[in-house]
Design an enzyme around this catalytic site. Sequence first.
Site, PDB file in Angstrom:
ATOM      1  N   SER A   1       1.150  -1.260  -0.369  1.00  0.00           N
ATOM      2  CA  SER A   1      -0.018  -0.030  -0.044  1.00  0.00           C
ATOM      3  C   SER A   1       1.035   1.123   0.055  1.00  0.00           C
ATOM      4  O   SER A   1       1.921   1.724   0.428  1.00  0.00           O
ATOM      5  CB  SER A   1      -0.717  -0.020   1.732  1.00  0.00           C
ATOM      6  OG  SER A   1      -1.493   1.540   1.466  1.00  0.00           O
TER       7      SER A   1
ATOM      8  N   TYR B   1      -1.652  -1.386  10.208  1.00  0.00           N
ATOM      9  CA  TYR B   1      -1.173  -1.641   8.668  1.00  0.00           C
ATOM     10  C   TYR B   1      -0.091  -1.225   7.819  1.00  0.00           C
ATOM     11  O   TYR B   1       0.417  -1.736   6.927  1.00  0.00           O
ATOM     12  CB  TYR B   1      -2.890  -1.200   8.286  1.00  0.00           C
ATOM     13  CG  TYR B   1      -3.217  -1.466   7.059  1.00  0.00           C
ATOM     14  CD1 TYR B   1      -3.407  -2.540   6.280  1.00  0.00           C
ATOM     15  CD2 TYR B   1      -2.657  -0.462   5.865  1.00  0.00           C
ATOM     16  CE1 TYR B   1      -3.982  -3.096   4.965  1.00  0.00           C
ATOM     17  CE2 TYR B   1      -3.165  -0.821   4.738  1.00  0.00           C
ATOM     18  CZ  TYR B   1      -3.228  -1.501   4.364  1.00  0.00           C
ATOM     19  OH  TYR B   1      -3.947  -1.801   2.747  1.00  0.00           O
TER      20      TYR B   1
HETATM   21  P1  NAD Z   1     -11.579  -6.799  -0.790  1.00  0.00           P
HETATM   22  O1  NAD Z   1     -11.954  -6.442   1.172  1.00  0.00           O
HETATM   23  O2  NAD Z   1     -12.241  -5.760  -1.706  1.00  0.00           O
HETATM   24  O3  NAD Z   1     -10.982  -8.260  -0.534  1.00  0.00           O
HETATM   25  C1  NAD Z   1     -10.066  -8.348  -0.117  1.00  0.00           C
HETATM   26  C2  NAD Z   1     -10.106  -9.799  -0.230  1.00  0.00           C
HETATM   27  O4  NAD Z   1      -8.676 -10.247   1.331  1.00  0.00           O
HETATM   28  C3  NAD Z   1     -11.694 -10.434   0.489  1.00  0.00           C
HETATM   29  O5  NAD Z   1     -12.171 -11.162  -0.092  1.00  0.00           O
HETATM   30  C4  NAD Z   1     -10.933 -10.729   2.054  1.00  0.00           C
HETATM   31  O6  NAD Z   1     -12.046 -12.281   1.689  1.00  0.00           O
HETATM   32  C5  NAD Z   1      -9.771 -11.974   1.339  1.00  0.00           C
HETATM   33  N1  NAD Z   1      -9.512 -11.812   3.089  1.00  0.00           N
HETATM   34  C6  NAD Z   1      -9.489 -11.677   4.156  1.00  0.00           C
HETATM   35  N2  NAD Z   1      -8.714 -11.451   5.268  1.00  0.00           N
HETATM   36  C7  NAD Z   1      -8.515 -13.010   4.277  1.00  0.00           C
HETATM   37  C8  NAD Z   1      -7.663 -14.313   4.680  1.00  0.00           C
HETATM   38  N3  NAD Z   1      -7.807 -15.016   5.850  1.00  0.00           N
HETATM   39  N4  NAD Z   1      -7.257 -15.234   4.130  1.00  0.00           N
HETATM   40  C9  NAD Z   1      -8.328 -15.353   2.583  1.00  0.00           C
HETATM   41  N5  NAD Z   1      -8.425 -14.222   2.257  1.00  0.00           N
HETATM   42  C10 NAD Z   1      -8.629 -13.334   3.033  1.00  0.00           C
HETATM   43  O7  NAD Z   1      -9.773  -5.190   0.300  1.00  0.00           O
HETATM   44  P2  NAD Z   1      -9.113  -5.168  -1.476  1.00  0.00           P
HETATM   45  O8  NAD Z   1      -9.479  -2.942  -0.733  1.00  0.00           O
HETATM   46  O9  NAD Z   1      -9.745  -5.120  -2.667  1.00  0.00           O
HETATM   47  O10 NAD Z   1      -7.713  -4.907  -1.985  1.00  0.00           O
HETATM   48  C11 NAD Z   1      -7.048  -5.943  -2.017  1.00  0.00           C
HETATM   49  C12 NAD Z   1      -5.604  -5.282  -0.958  1.00  0.00           C
HETATM   50  O11 NAD Z   1      -4.845  -4.001  -1.631  1.00  0.00           O
HETATM   51  C13 NAD Z   1      -5.473  -6.004   0.225  1.00  0.00           C
HETATM   52  O12 NAD Z   1      -3.879  -5.799   0.526  1.00  0.00           O
HETATM   53  C14 NAD Z   1      -5.335  -4.669   0.805  1.00  0.00           C
HETATM   54  O13 NAD Z   1      -5.148  -4.190   1.808  1.00  0.00           O
HETATM   55  C15 NAD Z   1      -5.302  -3.387  -0.418  1.00  0.00           C
HETATM   56  N6  NAD Z   1      -5.012  -1.989  -0.432  1.00  0.00           N
HETATM   57  C16 NAD Z   1      -6.073  -1.746  -0.450  1.00  0.00           C
HETATM   58  C17 NAD Z   1      -6.093  -0.263  -0.776  1.00  0.00           C
HETATM   59  C18 NAD Z   1      -7.167   0.252  -1.005  1.00  0.00           C
HETATM   60  O14 NAD Z   1      -8.154   1.615  -0.976  1.00  0.00           O
HETATM   61  N7  NAD Z   1      -8.476  -0.250  -1.425  1.00  0.00           N
HETATM   62  C19 NAD Z   1      -5.038   0.258  -0.757  1.00  0.00           C
HETATM   63  C20 NAD Z   1      -4.409   0.378  -0.549  1.00  0.00           C
HETATM   64  C21 NAD Z   1      -3.968  -1.910  -0.505  1.00  0.00           C
END
Ligand code: NAD
Length: 257
Positions: free
Chosen positions: A145, A158
């Site tokens: 991130s 985080y």
């Molecule tokens: P999201 O919640 O839409 O998707 C995340 C997925 O991870 C979900 O389907 C959830 O069920 C799964 N998950 C959670 N815990 C789990 C576990 N213990 N085992 C297996 N699967 C698990 O989130 P997103 O926004 O698509 O995030 C994806 C990645 O991007 C993450 O690593 C997040 O930290 C990172 N990220 C997101 C953003 C944002 O703004 N959305 C910004 C920076 C980084």
Amino acid sequence: MNSHSHDAARVALVTGGGSGIGRAVCLALAGEGRSVAVADLNSATAAETAAMVSGSGGKAIAVAVDVTSDHSVSEGYLRTIEDLGPVGILVNCAGWDALVPFLDTDETFWDKVIDINFKGMLRTTHRCLPAMVEQGWGRLVNISSDAALVGSSLEAVYSGAKGGVVSFTKTIAREMAQSGITANVVCPGPTQTPLLEGMVAASDDGEKVIGAMARAVPMKRLGQPRDVASAVAYFASEEAAFVTGQTLSVSGGLTMA
Ligand code: NAD
């Protein structure tokens, strides 16, 4: 199906593939001819992603995986190689956070954030790497991130865990540099996904927070999952063979580091 110079390049395992960025990564990799294991804690949404891939002519299986359990990761991995063949591409996308001031958090919360966002990646990498070394080909792509690079208010633990993702990946890149395996990081900025929408909904000033996020981005919009997926697909490609240990922000210019 595209031809790849290595069989292993045909199979990708994507954690967090049931939602948001992970789902877009599954669709992008499948669109390039890879078979995809959609690994997610939520087996219903993983199945939805797999159906979306099949619907667009690709090949995918849904695998119920909890990245906080070594046993579950191992079972998911074995199921993947049995159904699809050797895994050449691992994308660690599973992640979780809640917006809380650090002083209001406790060790139970810290453990959960670190277990999912940092140790989850250790478990899957530890499971998938040996066969990649044996094959002499592999692509590790870890989702960190922009918070890891510049910090992010209300996301102290985080941000620390995601910083760990960056430095772990650089070290693996060094250790694997002569094994045909690359390891790289993609850092999304605020991206419109169920995770972001859920965090914002749970906060008192949700709309204000999301508006401020978008205004802080030079391009004045939130990221879309497919923006991030394109960067992942590049790192996972044969063409990126000479690129390792790198960190790429996909955030409309928010972080230029
Ligand atoms: P999201 O919640 O839409 O998707 C995340 C997925 O991870 C979900 O389907 C959830 O069920 C799964 N998950 C959670 N815990 C789990 C576990 N213990 N085992 C297996 N699967 C698990 O989130 P997103 O926004 O698509 O995030 C994806 C990645 O991007 C993450 O690593 C997040 O930290 C990172 N990220 C997101 C953003 C944002 O703004 N959305 C910004 C920076 C980084």
